[in-house]
Design a protein around this motif. Structure first.
Motif, PDB file in Angstrom:
ATOM      1  N   THR B  15      16.077 -24.129  21.693  1.00 30.92           N
ATOM      2  CA  THR B  15      15.098 -24.402  20.597  1.00 30.92           C
ATOM      3  C   THR B  15      13.682 -24.814  21.171  1.00 30.92           C
ATOM      4  O   THR B  15      13.538 -25.616  22.194  1.00 30.92           O
ATOM      5  N   SER B  64       8.065 -14.208  13.420  1.00 28.71           N
ATOM      6  CA  SER B  64       7.955 -13.255  14.742  1.00 28.71           C
ATOM      7  C   SER B  64       6.676 -12.600  14.523  1.00 28.71           C
ATOM      8  O   SER B  64       5.982 -12.368  13.239  1.00 28.71           O
ATOM      9  N   LEU B  78       8.460 -14.427  19.429  1.00 27.19           N
ATOM     10  CA  LEU B  78       8.866 -15.584  18.718  1.00 27.19           C
ATOM     11  C   LEU B  78       8.199 -16.798  19.561  1.00 27.19           C
ATOM     12  O   LEU B  78       8.657 -16.859  20.811  1.00 27.19           O
ATOM     13  N   ALA B  81      11.141 -20.585  19.285  1.00 19.35           N
ATOM     14  CA  ALA B  81      12.330 -20.210  18.622  1.00 19.35           C
ATOM     15  C   ALA B  81      13.222 -21.490  18.149  1.00 19.35           C
ATOM     16  O   ALA B  81      12.972 -22.486  18.507  1.00 19.35           O
ATOM     17  N   HIS B  85      16.406 -18.479  13.552  1.00 21.00           N
ATOM     18  CA  HIS B  85      15.807 -17.130  13.914  1.00 21.00           C
ATOM     19  C   HIS B  85      17.360 -16.465  14.616  1.00 21.00           C
ATOM     20  O   HIS B  85      17.234 -15.507  15.053  1.00 21.00           O
ATOM     21  N   THR B  86      18.308 -17.029  14.788  1.00 16.73           N
ATOM     22  CA  THR B  86      19.491 -16.523  15.190  1.00 16.73           C
ATOM     23  C   THR B  86      20.124 -15.367  14.568  1.00 16.73           C
ATOM     24  O   THR B  86      20.182 -15.568  13.045  1.00 16.73           O
ATOM     25  N   VAL B 112      20.021 -18.927  19.103  1.00 18.75           N
ATOM     26  CA  VAL B 112      19.141 -20.121  19.499  1.00 18.75           C
ATOM     27  C   VAL B 112      19.928 -21.212  19.332  1.00 18.75           C
ATOM     28  O   VAL B 112      20.298 -21.543  18.202  1.00 18.75           O
TER      29      VAL B 112
END
Lengths: 112, 113
Positions: B15, B64, B78, B81, B85-86, B112
């Motif tokens: 992260t 993004s 990004l 992160a 966002h995964t 992430v």
């Protein structure tokens, strides 16, 4: 707004049996229609497309699809399914602004 | 051989890190796209480009950003992160014709932690 509906989340078919995957679209004019296949962990591969002319289109891997304007449908068919056909199938529409709108996909499982 | 390439294929990152997902195509296509796809879910358009120096937001809001300095290259960045966002990110390209299909890369699966 344009949309694509694939009503079947999962379908299981026996190997050798016929297959039909449903796709309905919402759009005022004649859209450009596509079917894509996605194997696990992979990108999307085009199976076939329709934009004008003959409403029955042939694609790769023995797939075909029929455009029916009266039903706003573009169903995908294959007469005899092979185990290697197990994958996720996406119907998509391009309304002319070159932005593909995808359905939620149908996961095909093939049983022995 | 004309194709579209995405790197990396898989990325696990902490992260707060800055990441860039690469996408390149050798087909000379003007139009390029980024889609986000969660497992078993539909594809959502997050960015697209009509050519060099052209970038537009897609239908799904994304934190993004993208750039298009060269025709063949369309990276997604990004800045920081987060676990939200995964996802899987798919890049695609096409010509201008309405009936033209989009060609897809193999995707980048981002995790992430």
């Amino acid at each position: 707004a344009q949309s694509v509906t694939q009503p079947d989340i999962h379908i299981t078919v026996s190997e050798g049996a016929s297959l039909e995957l449903r796709c309905n679209y919402s759009y005022g004019a004649t859209p450009y229609l596509f079917w894509y296949v996605q194997s696990p962990g992979q990108g999307l591969q085009l199976l076939l497309k329709y934009f004008s002319g003959d409403t029955l289109v042939q694609g790769i891997k023995g797939f075909e699809a029929e455009f029916k304007r009266s039903q706003s449908s573009f169903n995908l068919r294959k007469p005899s399914v092979h185990w290697s056909d197990a994958a996720e199938y996406f119907c998509a529409v391009n309304t002319g602004f070159q932005k593909l709108v995808f359905g939620t996909g149908t996961r095909l499982l093939v049983s022995p | 051989e004309a194709d579209i390439y995405q790197t990396p294929r898989y990325l696990v990152i902490g992260t707060g890190k800055k990441i860039t997902l690469e996408c390149s195509q050798t087909m000379g296509h003007d139009k390029m796209y980024w889609y986000q796809q969660d497992p078993g879910m539909e594809l959502h358009l997050i960015h697209y480009s009509y050519g060099v120096n052209s970038t537009e937001k897609g239908d799904l809001s994304s934190e993004s950003t993208v750039s298009r300095i060269r025709t063949e290259h369309f990276p997604l960045t990004l800045e920081s992160a987060r676990p939200s966002h995964t996802s899987q990110y798919l890049c695609a390209s096409s010509t201008w014709e309405g009936e033209a299909e989009a060609f897809f890369g193999q995707g980048t699966r981002l995790t992430v932690v």
